[in-house]
Write a protein that holds these residues in place. Structure first.
Motif: not given
Length: 325
Positions: A286-287, A38, A36
């Motif tokens: 992924i974000d 973030n 991830e």
């Protein structure tokens, strides 16, 4: 910074000091099955600033290494971020420690370093700008916003929200709401891997980074004229180059249909540690919300050229030059 001719660029790029070169192959991190991203905007901005300030010194603080260090220090909990932690890391380097010695006893540093190198490994480094055969070598952020300069857009963090067309699934990107025809730019230099119609994404473009670790997905492009004229699979593109135009196509098995309710760009990034992950049940998306905000500082200026738009100033990346050798 000296003005140089194109013929000397490869030599200048190769001997320039201070740039971290990510050389690991796409197969070297095949054990990574989940990741991830973030990292908050403030941390990326501060790490970038320190990288640029120190890259030509005896104690460079590399962008990816700095972020991986903090992620390890925080156990992945970026709510603990303080800019003073980056300043303290730089102070340790200036006092004679190395990143290798600093991170030697840090569990999971290797994991975060590999993940962040996959996300941002080519974000900072040497590039050249100019026109007419004369170019200036610079060092800094090499990635561009997917939305050209001068065009408005809005977005929020919609990664993971539900989608139901065709089948129930999670949204694996960031929707940037804008105006039909807005020029869409390549975020990173790479080559066109996919081009054409998809019933979910409409007219879409898939661009693979030259190190093959990132796959950028641009979807719902304009009806009728979705791409820059002549764009083709296998073609290399430069970061910031216009590749297509914002639209609202998709959600239709029939080609060239506006099936979306509002014009927008769906922008996504897939990490590829092993090519078996590229199109499989093990894909890692992924974000990119904070990345889009981070790239807003570097938007490509464009000029109209017939039915298309071109970037106003040339941008040259070493990996692009080597692609055609």
């Amino acid at each position: 910074m000296a003005i140089i001719v194109l013929a000397a660029l490869v030599l200048l790029f190769s001997v320039s000091a201070g740039q971290k070169v990510i050389t690991a192959s796409a197969e070297s991190s095949s054990t990574i099955k989940w990741a991830e991203f973030n990292v908050p905007l403030a941390a990326m901005q501060r790490a970038l600033k320190l990288d640029i300030q120190t890259h030509a010194t005896a104690t460079p603080l590399h962008f990816v290494d700095a972020l991986a260090f903090l992620a390890t220090k925080y156990g992945g909990n970026w709510n603990r971020y303080r800019s003073a932690d980056l300043d303290a890391l730089l102070a340790r380097l200036k006092n004679g420690e190395t990143m290798q010695s600093i991170t030697a006893g840090m569990k999971n540093y290797s994991y975060f370093d590999q993940v962040y190198a996959a996300v941002l490994g080519n974000a900072v480094g040497n590039y050249a700008t100019g026109a007419g055969g004369n170019y200036t070598v610079q060092y800094g952020l090499k990635l561009f916003s997917p939305i050209a300069a001068g065009y408005g857009y809005g977005h929020y963090d919609d990664f993971g929200t539900s989608r139901s067309f065709g089948f129930s699934r999670r949204h694996l990107g960031n929707d940037l709401m804008g105006t039909v025809g807005t020029p869409i730019c390549a975020v990173e230099s790479g080559y066109v891997e996919e081009l054409g119609w998809n019933k979910y994404g409409g007219w879409r473009i898939g661009i693979r980074s030259f190190d093959k670790k990132r796959y950028y997905y641009y979807a719902h492009l304009r009806q009728g004229h979705p791409y820059r004229t002549g764009l083709a699979v296998g073609e290399a593109v430069q970061a910031g180059e216009v590749i297509g135009y914002l639209g609202m196509t998709g959600y239709s098995a029939k080609e060239d249909v506006n099936g979306m309710n509002k014009p927008h760009l769906h922008f996504g990034m897939q990490l590829i540690f092993n090519d078996s992950q590229r199109e499989s049940n093990n894909e890692i998306w992924i974000d990119v919300y904070n990345i889009v905000n981070f790239l807003a500082q570097n938007r490509s200026h464009v000029v109209k050229n017939g039915s298309d738009y071109d970037r106003a100033t040339d941008f040259l990346d070493l990996r692009y030059l080597l692609y055609y050798e």
